[in-house]
Design a protein around this motif. Structure first.
Motif, PDB file in Angstrom:
ATOM      1  N   LYS A  31       0.838  -1.198   0.000  1.00 44.79           N
ATOM      2  CA  LYS A  31       0.000   0.000   0.000  1.00 44.79           C
ATOM      3  C   LYS A  31       0.872   1.247   0.000  1.00 44.79           C
ATOM      4  O   LYS A  31       1.963   1.251   0.579  1.00 44.79           O
ATOM      5  N   LEU A  32       0.394   2.293  -0.658  1.00 43.28           N
ATOM      6  CA  LEU A  32       1.142   3.554  -0.730  1.00 43.28           C
ATOM      7  C   LEU A  32       1.318   4.125   0.670  1.00 43.28           C
ATOM      8  O   LEU A  32       0.329   4.390   1.363  1.00 43.28           O
ATOM      9  N   PRO A  33       2.566   4.319   1.131  1.00 42.44           N
ATOM     10  CA  PRO A  33       2.781   4.908   2.459  1.00 42.44           C
ATOM     11  C   PRO A  33       2.212   6.322   2.536  1.00 42.44           C
ATOM     12  O   PRO A  33       2.147   7.039   1.540  1.00 42.44           O
ATOM     13  N   VAL A  34       1.804   6.707   3.726  1.00 39.03           N
ATOM     14  CA  VAL A  34       1.241   8.047   3.937  1.00 39.03           C
ATOM     15  C   VAL A  34       2.359   8.980   4.386  1.00 39.03           C
ATOM     16  O   VAL A  34       3.020   8.714   5.392  1.00 39.03           O
ATOM     17  N   PRO A  35       2.603  10.062   3.646  1.00 34.59           N
ATOM     18  CA  PRO A  35       3.671  10.994   4.051  1.00 34.59           C
ATOM     19  C   PRO A  35       3.296  11.738   5.321  1.00 34.59           C
ATOM     20  O   PRO A  35       2.127  12.086   5.528  1.00 34.59           O
ATOM     21  N   MET A  36       4.273  11.989   6.175  1.00 35.24           N
ATOM     22  CA  MET A  36       4.057  12.731   7.423  1.00 35.24           C
ATOM     23  C   MET A  36       4.952  13.962   7.422  1.00 35.24           C
ATOM     24  O   MET A  36       6.167  13.852   7.424  1.00 35.24           O
ATOM     25  N   TYR A  37       4.335  15.133   7.397  1.00 35.18           N
ATOM     26  CA  TYR A  37       5.088  16.382   7.394  1.00 35.18           C
ATOM     27  C   TYR A  37       4.400  17.379   8.313  1.00 35.18           C
ATOM     28  O   TYR A  37       3.191  17.327   8.516  1.00 35.18           O
ATOM     29  N   PHE A  38       5.204  18.298   8.863  1.00 39.92           N
ATOM     30  CA  PHE A  38       4.628  19.400   9.607  1.00 39.92           C
ATOM     31  C   PHE A  38       4.095  20.424   8.625  1.00 39.92           C
ATOM     32  O   PHE A  38       4.792  20.822   7.696  1.00 39.92           O
ATOM     33  N   ALA A  39       2.881  20.847   8.828  1.00 41.04           N
ATOM     34  CA  ALA A  39       2.282  21.832   7.927  1.00 41.04           C
ATOM     35  C   ALA A  39       2.900  23.205   8.173  1.00 41.04           C
ATOM     36  O   ALA A  39       3.119  23.595   9.313  1.00 41.04           O
ATOM     37  N   PRO A  40       3.207  23.966   7.118  1.00 41.70           N
ATOM     38  CA  PRO A  40       3.751  25.319   7.286  1.00 41.70           C
ATOM     39  C   PRO A  40       2.650  26.251   7.747  1.00 41.70           C
ATOM     40  O   PRO A  40       1.458  25.961   7.584  1.00 41.70           O
ATOM     41  N   PRO A  41       3.025  27.392   8.346  1.00 39.98           N
ATOM     42  CA  PRO A  41       2.003  28.367   8.745  1.00 39.98           C
ATOM     43  C   PRO A  41       1.172  28.799   7.551  1.00 39.98           C
ATOM     44  O   PRO A  41       1.684  28.957   6.449  1.00 39.98           O
TER      45      PRO A  41
END
Length: 266
Positions: A205-215
Motif C-alpha cells: 500500500k502507498l505509504p502516507v507521508p508525514m510532514y509538519f504543515a507550514p504556517p
C-alpha cells in the motif's frame, strides 16, 4: 525538435509510440537527469520534469528542456530550500509542504513521467473514477494486488515486453515514494531499467507521508511563473511572498551558467 514533445504522443495524437520507443525515451530521460545531478560541474535541480518538457528528435531520442525553474546546487549540499515551483501532479509531496527542491524531488517527477509512459494517462484525471483520479495511487493499489499490468496503456495492444513495462512501472512507483529518503538515486534508476540491478520490493500500500504543515500565512501561491526571458508561463506554481521574491532576485546570477548547461543537455 522534429518530433515535438512526449506529452503530445501520450495524450494528444491518435498515433501512439511503440513500446521499444517508449522504453528508449524513459532511459534517455533518466540519462539526462543523471547528467544534471551527478556529471556536470555543479548539481542542477531541474524542478519541472514532466512529459511536456521531454522533447524528441528525429530518431525519438529524449531531450530534457525548459530550464526556467532550474537551480544550481553544490554537489556536497545535495538540496536547497527554494520558492515552491513546478507543475502540480509532478511535484513531490515534501515540495508542497516545505518548499524544498532537491535531487530527490526531481526523481519523484521522473517517476511520474515513467508511469505516464507506461499507462498513457496524465498524473491527475479529475473526471476519472475516484480510485483512479491520481495516477500514483491507482498504480500502487494495483501493484499491491499483483495486478499492475492492468494499467498498461491500451493503445499498446499488448505489444510490449512484460518484463520491461513492469520494471518501468515499479521503478516509477519507487521514485514516487512519499519519503524522499527511500527514493532511488537516478543512477540506481538507470541500473534497474538496464537490468543491471534487481527491481525493488515496495510496500503493498502507498505509504502516507508525514510532514509538519507550514504556517497558513507563510506564502501565497499562484499558477504563473517567469522564465529566463521574463515572459509569463502558466501551468506552474510559484510562491509570491516577499521572502521568495528576494530569493529569486539573488538567484538570478546563476542564469548564464544554466543557459550554458541548457545548450549542453538539449
Amino acid at each position: 525538435m522534429p518530433n515535438g514533445s512526449l506529452d503530445s504522443y501520450l495524450f494528444g495524437m491518435s498515433y501512439s509510440l511503440s513500446w521499444p520507443v517508449r522504453y528508449k525515451i524513459a532511459i534517455g530521460l533518466a540519462s539526462a537527469v543523471l547528467y544534471l545531478h551527478e556529471e556536470w560541474e555543479q548539481c542542477v535541480v531541474h524542478r519541472d520534469i514532466k512529459s511536456s518538457n521531454v522533447m524528441l528528435d528525429s530518431n525519438f531520442n529524449a531531450k530534457l528542456g525548459d530550464f526556467g525553474l532550474a537551480r544550481l546546487v553544490d554537489h556536497e549540499l545535495g538540496s536547497q530550500t527554494t520558492v515552491l515551483a513546478g507543475t502540480m501532479g509532478y511535484l513531490a509531496p515534501e515540495c508542497v509542504t516545505t518548499g524544498k527542491a532537491s535531487k530527490e524531488s526531481d526523481v519523484y517527477s521522473f517517476g511520474v513521467v515513467a508511469l505516464e509512459i507506461s499507462c498513457g494517462r496524465k498524473p491527475v484525471e479529475a473526471k476519472a473514477d475516484p480510485s483512479k483520479v491520481r495516477l500514483v495511487e491507482w498504480v500502487w493499489d494495483l501493484y499491491g494486488k499483483g495486478q499492475i499490468l492492468e494499467v498498461v496503456d491500451m493503445r499498446l495492444n499488448t505489444e510490449y515486453d512484460e518484463k520491461e513495462i513492469e520494471c518501468l512501472m515499479v521503478v516509477g512507483l519507487w521514485c514516487c515514494h512519499p519519503d524522499p529518503t527511500v527514493r532511488p538515486s537516478i543512477r540506481q534508476v538507470i541500473n534497474v531499467l538496464s537490468f543491471e540491478a534487481p527491481m525493488p520490493s515496495l510496500p503493498s500500500k502507498l505509504p502516507v507521508p508525514m510532514y509538519f504543515a507550514p504556517p497558513m500565512n507563510m506564502c501565497r501561491f499562484s499558477y504563473t511563473s517567469s522564465n529566463f526571458t521574463g515572459s509569463s508561463v502558466k501551468d506552474r506554481t510559484q510562491c509570491s511572498c516577499t521572502t521568495c521574491s528576494t530569493f529569486n532576485s539573488s538567484s538570478a546570477g546563476s542564469s548564464k551558467a544554466l543557459l550554458k548547461l541548457n545548450k549542453a543537455v538539449v
